[in-house]
Design a protein around this motif. Sequence first.
Motif, PDB file in Angstrom:
ATOM      1  N   LEU A 334       9.651  78.469  15.022  1.00 16.31           N
ATOM      2  CA  LEU A 334      10.998  77.941  14.904  1.00 16.31           C
ATOM      3  C   LEU A 334      12.039  79.030  15.140  1.00 16.31           C
ATOM      4  CD1 LEU A 334      12.723  75.488  14.288  1.00 16.31           C
ATOM      5  CD2 LEU A 334      12.573  76.045  11.852  1.00 16.31           C
ATOM      6  N   VAL A 335      11.827  80.211  14.590  1.00 19.40           N
ATOM      7  CA  VAL A 335      12.784  81.300  14.776  1.00 19.40           C
ATOM      8  C   VAL A 335      12.893  81.679  16.248  1.00 19.40           C
ATOM      9  CG1 VAL A 335      13.180  83.756  14.328  1.00 19.40           C
ATOM     10  CG2 VAL A 335      12.609  82.235  12.453  1.00 19.40           C
ATOM     11  N   ILE A 336      11.755  81.828  16.920  1.00 16.71           N
ATOM     12  CA  ILE A 336      11.773  82.235  18.331  1.00 16.71           C
ATOM     13  C   ILE A 336      12.437  81.168  19.199  1.00 16.71           C
ATOM     14  CG2 ILE A 336      10.305  82.751  20.316  1.00 16.71           C
ATOM     15  CD1 ILE A 336       8.366  84.097  18.406  1.00 16.71           C
ATOM     16  N   TRP A 337      12.086  79.893  18.977  1.00 14.69           N
ATOM     17  CA  TRP A 337      12.667  78.825  19.782  1.00 14.69           C
ATOM     18  C   TRP A 337      14.152  78.651  19.490  1.00 14.69           C
ATOM     19  CZ3 TRP A 337      10.992  76.992  24.084  1.00 14.69           C
ATOM     20  CH2 TRP A 337       9.627  76.942  24.362  1.00 14.69           C
ATOM     21  N   LEU A 338      14.568  78.871  18.262  1.00 14.32           N
ATOM     22  CA  LEU A 338      15.986  78.787  17.945  1.00 14.32           C
ATOM     23  C   LEU A 338      16.784  79.869  18.665  1.00 14.32           C
ATOM     24  CD1 LEU A 338      15.948  77.977  14.111  1.00 14.32           C
ATOM     25  CD2 LEU A 338      16.703  76.471  15.964  1.00 14.32           C
TER      26      LEU A 338
END
Length: 434
Positions: A334-338
């Motif tokens: 989630l952090v990377i895609w955000l």
Amino acid sequence: MEPFPRLDQDAQTEQLSRPSTVQDSNRAVENRPASSSISSSSIGERLRRVSTSFEQSELPGGFFAATGGIASSILSRQPVPRPISDSIGSSSTEAPPAALCSTAFTSTPCQAVSEETGAEARYDGRTGTQTKPSPLRESVSEPASAAAFANGYHFPPKHSFGESVKLSALAFWRYLLTPMGFFVTVYGLNVVAWGGMLFLLLCNAAPAMCHPTCNDINSPRRIWIEIDSQILNALFCVTGFGLAPWRFRDLHFLLQYRFYKKMIALRRLAGIHRGWFRLRGSNELPLHLGPRNVGQDEFQSAPRYAIPFPEIKVPEVPLTGVRARPTVLWKLDLVIWLMVSNTFLQCALAGLMWGMNRYNRPGWATGLLIALGCVVAGAGGLIMFLEGKVVKRIEGVPVSEKDLARLQQDREKGVWHFNNIKDKIERRRSQSKV
């Protein structure tokens, strides 16, 4: 004496000198590719070093991500590395090294807990060192929730509001003196200032600018809204485009792990995000395993899937003697895609702001893209902040000498401090007592 040499001597001299000339020319020809090969090899070596440095570099994922990471560790930043892992392998007759108890405002080494004079030392077979029992665990009247950990560590006591403000201000000042801290601070102030001005203009907080009307395209209000929007777009481009290589690098490693099951890619991500991310099985690693002794022979049997890559990115030795639990992988996804989504949204916003003028640009699209960009970046920073706090709540934060003295003085007075990061009684522990 003959005035000139004879013809046969000239021929012999020419024949003797010709091989040397050819040999010299051959040497020159051989030296040319050698020098070029050395030059190309040095360039290739430099490129490899730059590539390796880029793969292992840790760069904040933007203003919100940097804020989240800084906020979770600003009061527990360690300017001097902890020497706990360096003491492994020392003989049992040597005195144990002092645990680093520095905070953001001091780097003076001190004992993890104050030791009573004449206390009998005990031998720790796992670390090969001698330790003394903590006086915080010797009192019979001491509640269990205030007892120190097995290695003698105790969380710092809760500070008053004034002390917290002073420590926060001092820690922020130390961070501001660093190049990255100065840049992040100036950048954040610009975002807040221009964003606040845009918000006030949208709320019609300046009626003097509504001439002839507030919604007139040529009114000062609409002109300043355009100026603020362009400045904010330029500020967001700094992080959206400037950090794009690192964001897509993380996405590349993530896709390698998700689609091709390459564990080395996940280990690289764990090393990059070592401040808040923990690999599966990392909580089962030896407690005295740290970045400065991970290459020793006694740790070669440790599972490599639980250690980041490169191995020197392994988390520090926990001060509490307890390692944090593994982080669920969907939070890393989630952090990377955000962060990648923030770059894509910034591309759309920049295209809208630069490709269209204020006469034909839809205002709802601009506001929507700005809001979405802030939301996705803020959500990524919030996840990093919360996970960083979880790690520090389990593995501990450095304790200053002043806090250690206060713990000892309060203990002598019969005032107990709960041994957790908030210095409050835990709900689970209180329910179990009831």
